[in-house]
Design a protein around this motif. Structure first.
Motif, mmCIF file in Angstrom:
data_model
loop_
_atom_site.group_PDB
_atom_site.id
_atom_site.type_symbol
_atom_site.label_atom_id
_atom_site.label_comp_id
_atom_site.label_asym_id
_atom_site.label_seq_id
_atom_site.Cartn_x
_atom_site.Cartn_y
_atom_site.Cartn_z
ATOM 1 N N ASP A 60 90.615 10.320 91.147
ATOM 2 C CA ASP A 60 90.935 9.777 92.471
ATOM 3 C C ASP A 60 92.498 9.943 93.138
ATOM 4 O O ASP A 60 93.663 9.454 94.158
ATOM 5 C CB ASP A 60 91.619 8.787 92.729
ATOM 6 N N PHE A 61 93.210 11.172 92.329
ATOM 7 C CA PHE A 61 94.412 11.861 92.989
ATOM 8 C C PHE A 61 94.907 11.991 94.728
ATOM 9 O O PHE A 61 93.467 12.782 94.801
ATOM 10 C CB PHE A 61 95.073 12.684 91.781
ATOM 11 N N GLU A 62 95.913 11.697 95.142
ATOM 12 C CA GLU A 62 95.683 12.558 96.484
ATOM 13 C C GLU A 62 97.250 12.732 96.658
ATOM 14 O O GLU A 62 98.258 12.983 96.217
ATOM 15 C CB GLU A 62 95.975 11.690 97.824
ATOM 16 N N LEU A 63 97.179 14.420 97.615
ATOM 17 C CA LEU A 63 98.632 15.176 97.933
ATOM 18 C C LEU A 63 99.250 14.592 98.583
ATOM 19 O O LEU A 63 98.598 13.931 99.805
ATOM 20 C CB LEU A 63 97.364 16.601 98.009
ATOM 21 N N THR A 64 100.423 15.037 98.771
ATOM 22 C CA THR A 64 101.663 14.166 99.183
ATOM 23 C C THR A 64 101.967 15.834 100.642
ATOM 24 O O THR A 64 101.741 17.000 100.079
ATOM 25 C CB THR A 64 103.373 14.185 99.290
ATOM 26 N N VAL A 65 102.331 15.530 101.659
ATOM 27 C CA VAL A 65 102.684 16.611 102.595
ATOM 28 C C VAL A 65 103.756 17.406 101.469
ATOM 29 O O VAL A 65 103.832 19.059 101.776
ATOM 30 C CB VAL A 65 103.277 15.848 103.830
ATOM 31 N N LYS A 66 104.759 16.766 100.934
ATOM 32 C CA LYS A 66 105.910 17.405 100.106
ATOM 33 C C LYS A 66 105.545 18.494 99.062
ATOM 34 O O LYS A 66 105.241 19.678 98.467
ATOM 35 C CB LYS A 66 106.797 16.141 99.418
ATOM 36 N N GLN A 67 104.250 17.637 98.448
ATOM 37 C CA GLN A 67 103.472 18.635 97.394
ATOM 38 C C GLN A 67 102.681 19.891 97.494
ATOM 39 O O GLN A 67 103.115 20.966 97.795
ATOM 40 C CB GLN A 67 102.750 18.133 96.172
ATOM 41 N N ILE A 68 102.119 19.745 98.810
ATOM 42 C CA ILE A 68 101.460 21.398 100.041
ATOM 43 C C ILE A 68 102.564 21.998 100.705
ATOM 44 O O ILE A 68 102.528 22.901 100.184
ATOM 45 C CB ILE A 68 100.683 20.241 101.155
ATOM 46 N N LYS A 69 104.130 21.581 100.810
ATOM 47 C CA LYS A 69 104.411 22.496 101.200
ATOM 48 C C LYS A 69 105.019 22.985 100.103
ATOM 49 O O LYS A 69 105.259 24.185 99.834
ATOM 50 C CB LYS A 69 105.975 21.437 101.903
ATOM 51 N N GLU A 70 105.212 22.408 99.101
ATOM 52 C CA GLU A 70 105.919 23.067 97.407
ATOM 53 C C GLU A 70 104.708 23.983 96.826
ATOM 54 O O GLU A 70 104.886 25.571 96.483
ATOM 55 C CB GLU A 70 105.999 22.148 96.604
ATOM 56 N N ILE A 71 103.827 23.916 97.179
ATOM 57 C CA ILE A 71 102.307 24.654 96.780
ATOM 58 C C ILE A 71 102.503 25.810 97.500
ATOM 59 O O ILE A 71 102.274 27.195 97.198
ATOM 60 C CB ILE A 71 101.420 23.851 96.603
ATOM 61 N N GLN A 72 102.828 26.374 98.696
ATOM 62 C CA GLN A 72 103.107 27.421 99.433
ATOM 63 C C GLN A 72 103.531 28.442 99.053
ATOM 64 O O GLN A 72 103.282 29.743 99.190
ATOM 65 C CB GLN A 72 103.295 26.959 100.647
ATOM 66 N N SER A 73 104.095 28.346 97.852
ATOM 67 C CA SER A 73 105.265 29.426 97.481
ATOM 68 C C SER A 73 105.111 29.455 96.006
ATOM 69 O O SER A 73 105.315 30.764 95.035
ATOM 70 C CB SER A 73 106.634 28.662 97.296
ATOM 71 N N ALA A 74 103.695 29.687 96.055
ATOM 72 C CA ALA A 74 102.989 29.632 94.643
ATOM 73 C C ALA A 74 102.234 31.571 94.675
ATOM 74 O O ALA A 74 102.016 31.626 95.353
ATOM 75 C CB ALA A 74 101.746 28.643 94.796
ATOM 76 N N ASN A 75 102.389 32.042 93.907
ATOM 77 C CA ASN A 75 102.051 33.185 93.631
ATOM 78 C C ASN A 75 100.472 32.980 93.057
ATOM 79 O O ASN A 75 99.502 33.602 93.726
ATOM 80 C CB ASN A 75 102.830 34.370 92.685
ATOM 81 N N VAL A 76 100.490 31.833 91.912
ATOM 82 C CA VAL A 76 99.150 32.185 91.451
ATOM 83 C C VAL A 76 98.971 30.211 91.666
ATOM 84 O O VAL A 76 99.454 29.464 91.293
ATOM 85 C CB VAL A 76 99.106 32.705 90.405
ATOM 86 N N LEU A 77 96.803 30.267 92.365
ATOM 87 C CA LEU A 77 97.130 28.634 91.974
ATOM 88 C C LEU A 77 95.921 28.849 90.914
ATOM 89 O O LEU A 77 95.031 28.769 90.979
ATOM 90 C CB LEU A 77 97.033 28.108 93.955
ATOM 91 N N ILE A 78 95.744 27.795 90.434
ATOM 92 C CA ILE A 78 94.598 27.917 89.449
ATOM 93 C C ILE A 78 94.463 25.856 89.221
ATOM 94 O O ILE A 78 94.733 25.324 89.365
ATOM 95 C CB ILE A 78 95.336 28.123 87.358
ATOM 96 N N LEU A 79 92.776 26.273 89.730
ATOM 97 C CA LEU A 79 92.075 24.865 90.080
ATOM 98 C C LEU A 79 91.208 24.994 88.550
ATOM 99 O O LEU A 79 90.243 25.918 87.648
ATOM 100 C CB LEU A 79 91.201 24.790 90.915
ATOM 101 N N ASN A 80 90.839 23.311 89.038
ATOM 102 C CA ASN A 80 89.706 23.917 87.610
ATOM 103 C C ASN A 80 88.221 23.737 88.503
ATOM 104 O O ASN A 80 87.329 24.391 87.670
ATOM 105 C CB ASN A 80 89.588 22.171 87.096
ATOM 106 N N GLY A 81 87.977 22.843 89.847
ATOM 107 C CA GLY A 81 86.617 23.840 90.430
ATOM 108 C C GLY A 81 85.804 22.669 90.062
ATOM 109 O O GLY A 81 85.903 21.113 89.207
ATOM 110 N N ALA A 82 84.701 22.966 90.779
ATOM 111 C CA ALA A 82 83.269 21.919 90.215
ATOM 112 C C ALA A 82 83.923 20.540 90.938
ATOM 113 O O ALA A 82 83.020 19.668 90.355
ATOM 114 C CB ALA A 82 82.910 22.258 88.984
ATOM 115 N N ASN A 83 84.370 20.540 92.183
ATOM 116 C CA ASN A 83 84.513 19.219 92.610
ATOM 117 C C ASN A 83 85.326 18.399 91.794
ATOM 118 O O ASN A 83 85.425 17.214 92.252
ATOM 119 C CB ASN A 83 83.630 18.941 92.983
ATOM 120 N N MET A 84 86.380 18.963 90.704
ATOM 121 C CA MET A 84 86.876 17.805 90.062
ATOM 122 C C MET A 84 88.048 17.401 91.214
ATOM 123 O O MET A 84 88.871 16.260 91.434
ATOM 124 C CB MET A 84 87.598 18.523 89.161
#
Length: 298
Positions: free
Chosen positions: A68-92
């Motif tokens: 039930d985690f929720e992203l913040t605006v600050k986190q979204i801005k930081e994620i924009q700098s990623a070369n690689v984004l690794i997710l679990n998927g399957a709606n986790m």
């Protein structure tokens, strides 16, 4: 409510640069590959493969329940700098689709771990707890390694060698599970929530869960009564709790059915104590095996 939150985030992000030209040799991480993972299992794999050659970040902090985690605006801005984004998927991660629509992913490689394993359905829903199979973790680790080599070929041999060591450890863990659980006297465990389908499928036992895929679900009084009666009828001795979810309901069942409480850790994030003791995926899975042995073998 979640839709409203993301509309606000989208408005806020209009003031955030959309620049995504992330050259590994010139980014603010000092030339390191910038990697974001959604939560601990993916973080563990990326850390073991990338070590000090990557700048590694976890979106969901340790100790926080990721369902039930929720992203913040600050986190979204930081994620924009990623070369690689690794997710679990399957709606986790319920926020994944909206995140990807929000940020510029043109120069970002995204690893959806669930695409590289065979998904199991629990109550008609894809079970996202794919990391609880060491074999699945090995498959996902290979894909992460491949992306690291692609994005940062100058350190390709480094990533390859680290993956080989990690793969050896994961396959050894799988072997230990098979050896310990092959002589089971029982084939069913009672767990606080249905997180262990992959573990059960891999090693030949069944889980009966107090709650469903999400640990926040609450069973009805009638369902609890059925579980208590079943535990008594089957002469069960144990009920498994986990580290980040509330133990309230499972503790009631344990008391009513005279069950001993054991920990079966879904490894969604490390507690402060686990971090202090330098625990990791392998060591916690080994502890899980000891408790499964008590319930199924001894």
């Amino acid at each position: 409510m979640k839709k409203t939150i993301f509309i606000i985030l989208l408005i806020a992000l209009t003031f955030i640069t959309a620049c995504s030209n992330k050259d590994v040799n010139t980014n603010e991480s000092g030339g390191k590959l910038v990697v974001y993972t959604s939560f601990y299992p993916q973080y563990y794999l990326a850390e073991e493969i990338g070590k000090d050659k990557i700048s590694l970040n976890s979106i969901v902090p340790n100790g926080v329940e990721p369902h039930d985690f929720e992203l913040t605006v600050k986190q979204i801005k930081e994620i924009q700098s990623a070369n690689v984004l690794i997710l679990n998927g399957a709606n986790m991660e319920h926020w994944t689709d909206k995140l990807i629509k929000t940020i510029n992913t043109e120069d970002m490689d995204i690893v959806d771990s669930s695409k590289y394993v065979n998904l199991i359905k629990t109550n008609g829903i894809d079970d996202p707890h794919i990391w609880l199979s060491p074999k699945n973790m090995n498959k996902i680790a290979y894909e992460i390694k491949e992306v690291f080599v692609k994005k940062d070929p100058g350190n390709g041999d480094f990533y390859e060698n680290n993956y080989k060591e990690l793969s050896k450890n994961l396959l050894e863990l799988d072997k230990n599970y098979k050896n310990v659980l092959e002589d089971k006297k029982r084939d069913t465990i009672l767990v606080s929530h249905a997180a262990f389908s992959y573990l059960a499928d891999e090693y030949g036992f069944k889980q009966i869960a107090v709650t469903g895929i999400s640990p926040e679900e609450e069973p009805s009084p009638g369902a609890m009564a059925e579980l208590i009666d079943m535990a008594k009828a089957e002469n069960m001795k144990y009920i498994f709790l986990e580290t980040l979810a509330s133990p309230k309901t499972a503790n009631i069942i344990a008391e009513e059915a005279n069950l001993e409480v054991l920990i079966l850790n879904p490894i969604e994030g490390l507690t402060e104590e686990e971090q202090k003791n330098d625990e990791d995926y392998i060591s916690i899975m080994e502890q899980n095996l000891l408790n499964l042995k008590k319930a199924l073998v001894d």
